[in-house]
Design an enzyme around this catalytic site. Structure first.
Site, short mmCIF file in Angstrom:
data_model
loop_
_atom_site.label_atom_id
_atom_site.label_comp_id
_atom_site.label_asym_id
_atom_site.label_seq_id
_atom_site.Cartn_x
_atom_site.Cartn_y
_atom_site.Cartn_z
N TRP A 292 0.86 -1.18 0.00
CA TRP A 292 0.00 0.00 0.00
C TRP A 292 0.89 1.22 0.00
O TRP A 292 1.70 1.42 0.91
CB TRP A 292 -0.90 0.01 1.23
CG TRP A 292 -1.96 1.09 1.21
CD1 TRP A 292 -2.17 2.03 0.25
CD2 TRP A 292 -2.98 1.32 2.20
NE1 TRP A 292 -3.25 2.82 0.55
CE2 TRP A 292 -3.77 2.41 1.74
CE3 TRP A 292 -3.30 0.71 3.40
CZ2 TRP A 292 -4.85 2.90 2.47
CZ3 TRP A 292 -4.38 1.20 4.13
CH2 TRP A 292 -5.16 2.28 3.67
N ILE B 14 4.31 -1.32 3.53
CA ILE B 14 4.02 0.09 3.31
C ILE B 14 5.02 0.62 2.27
O ILE B 14 6.23 0.47 2.44
CB ILE B 14 4.14 0.91 4.60
CG1 ILE B 14 3.21 0.35 5.69
CG2 ILE B 14 3.85 2.38 4.33
CD1 ILE B 14 1.75 0.43 5.36
N LYS B 15 4.51 1.24 1.21
CA LYS B 15 5.37 1.76 0.16
C LYS B 15 5.74 3.20 0.47
O LYS B 15 4.86 4.06 0.65
CB LYS B 15 4.68 1.70 -1.21
CG LYS B 15 4.57 0.29 -1.78
CD LYS B 15 3.87 0.28 -3.12
CE LYS B 15 4.77 0.67 -4.26
NZ LYS B 15 4.11 0.48 -5.58
N VAL B 16 7.05 3.44 0.52
CA VAL B 16 7.55 4.80 0.68
C VAL B 16 8.53 5.08 -0.46
O VAL B 16 9.22 4.18 -0.93
CB VAL B 16 8.24 5.00 2.05
CG1 VAL B 16 7.27 4.70 3.18
CG2 VAL B 16 9.49 4.15 2.18
#
Length: 365
Positions: free
Chosen positions: A106, A137-139
């Protein structure tokens, strides 16, 4: 004869993830079939993917009329359900692989790309919303995102670092991951519970570099068209091997720490003159991930050839990189330009999607 895509993992050691997520894929049982028949073992998503999904799928229409405090919160409610269902479908893969595979990504709001503290806070919040062990978690690999990566891994939060376009991004992301993992282990965390992948974008690299080569227009320059991205990826894989199978990672590996796999992203071929599997077949190799949109997945099933190739022709790959530099094409500059363009594209999709959600929301009074 079609290609058995499950052989990619069994024979080569590469995971195949789907670069798509929508309620249609879930409700029409497409994702489940991809998992069982093709060995799809993960899912990636981004604002552009969700914009398309919400715009085109009939399964969101009722939920779009829910009350919410803002368009962004309503969007969040919509995709939260999709992500939870995808995580649940992939939970058996996650369990069977001991947590090495079966992940769903996400992406955080593009609005936070240059705010380290907000990126960290948002990752904590999104993880709490989804409440699934197999969520990444996409950063982004901005300086602030890379700093956030170290903090998040240090807290035991699994991360997919996105929008990487060059070798300098690879070095910085690998270093931040190791820093975070060392902190997590030092403070008693179980490294086997933490996963991170490094998403290196490919086709956009060739698109930009080819434009520069065509402006130079010498025979030497034109001979390098369509070669930059795969060459970069092969060199990046060498960096991966040296980083995670060398002395520097040995103690963390002994403690149970996982290497940060390279994930090949942006893998649909943009130039019709090139092979439609240009960013797939040459980059098959162990401890890698390739995330494919449906169309590229179908092409791989139709006429792909499964073989371990990522370490082949490394000398030629390094020669391509040297040749580009000698022509004045600086790949670190290419990477920075593409990252800025990628952030802008995701931000545009995000804002357009929020506008569409806002338009569909019920009005009081």
């Amino acid at each position: 004869m079609t290609t058995d895509l499950r052989a990619l993992h069994k024979e080569v050691g590469q995971s195949t993830w789907l670069d798509n997520l929508s309620r249609t894929l879930i409700h029409d049982d497409v994702l489940r079939k991809y998992i069982s028949a093709d060995g799809i073992s993960g899912v990636t998503s981004n604002p552009s993917i969700f914009q398309k999904a919400i715009h085109s799928s009939p399964y969101y229409q009722d939920d779009l009329r829910q009350a919410a405090e803002s368009a962004e919160r309503l969007y969040e409610q919509l995709v939260l359900q999709d992500l939870q269902m995808a995580c649940d479908l992939l939970r058996p893969v996650h369990h069977e692989s001991g947590g090495d595979d079966g992940w769903v990504s996400w992406e955080e709001s593009p609005r936070l790309a240059h705010d380290e503290a907000a990126t960290v806070a948002e990752a904590r919040r999104l993880r709490g919303l989804v409440q699934r062990d197999n969520l990444l978690i996409k950063v982004p690999a901005t300086p602030q995102g890379i700093a956030a990566l170290a903090t998040l891994i240090g807290e035991g939060i699994s991360v997919n670092v996105t929008l990487m376009f060059g070798l300098e991004h690879v070095h910085q992301v690998f270093a931040a991951y190791q820093q975070g993992l060392a902190h997590w282990v030092k403070h008693g965390g179980d490294p086997r519970r933490v996963k991170a992948v490094a998403s290196l974008f490919l086709s956009r690299v060739d698109t930009l570099v080819d434009q520069q080569l065509e402006k130079i227009a010498t025979a030497e320059a034109l001979a390098l068209r369509g070669k930059a991205a795969v060459a970069m990826a092969k060199v990046a894989y060498k960096v991966y091997q040296e980083t995670f199978h060398g002395d520097g990672f040995a103690e963390l590996a002994k403690a149970g720490g996982r290497p940060q796999y390279l994930l090949w992203a942006s893998t649909s071929t943009k130039n019709p003159e090139y092979s439609d599997l240009l960013y797939v077949e040459p980059l098959m190799g162990p401890e890698t991930i390739n995330t494919l949109p449906d169309e590229t997945l179908n092409k791989l099933r139709d006429h792909g050839h499964i073989a371990n190739r990522v370490s082949e022709d490394l000398d030629a790959a390094q020669a391509v990189m040297a040749g580009l530099e000698s022509l004045g094409i600086h790949m670190d500059s290419v990477a920075e330009q593409l990252q800025q363009e990628g952030l802008a594209a995701f931000a545009k999709s995000f804002e357009e999607m929020l506008a569409e959600v806002d338009k569909a929301m019920p009005r009081s009074g």
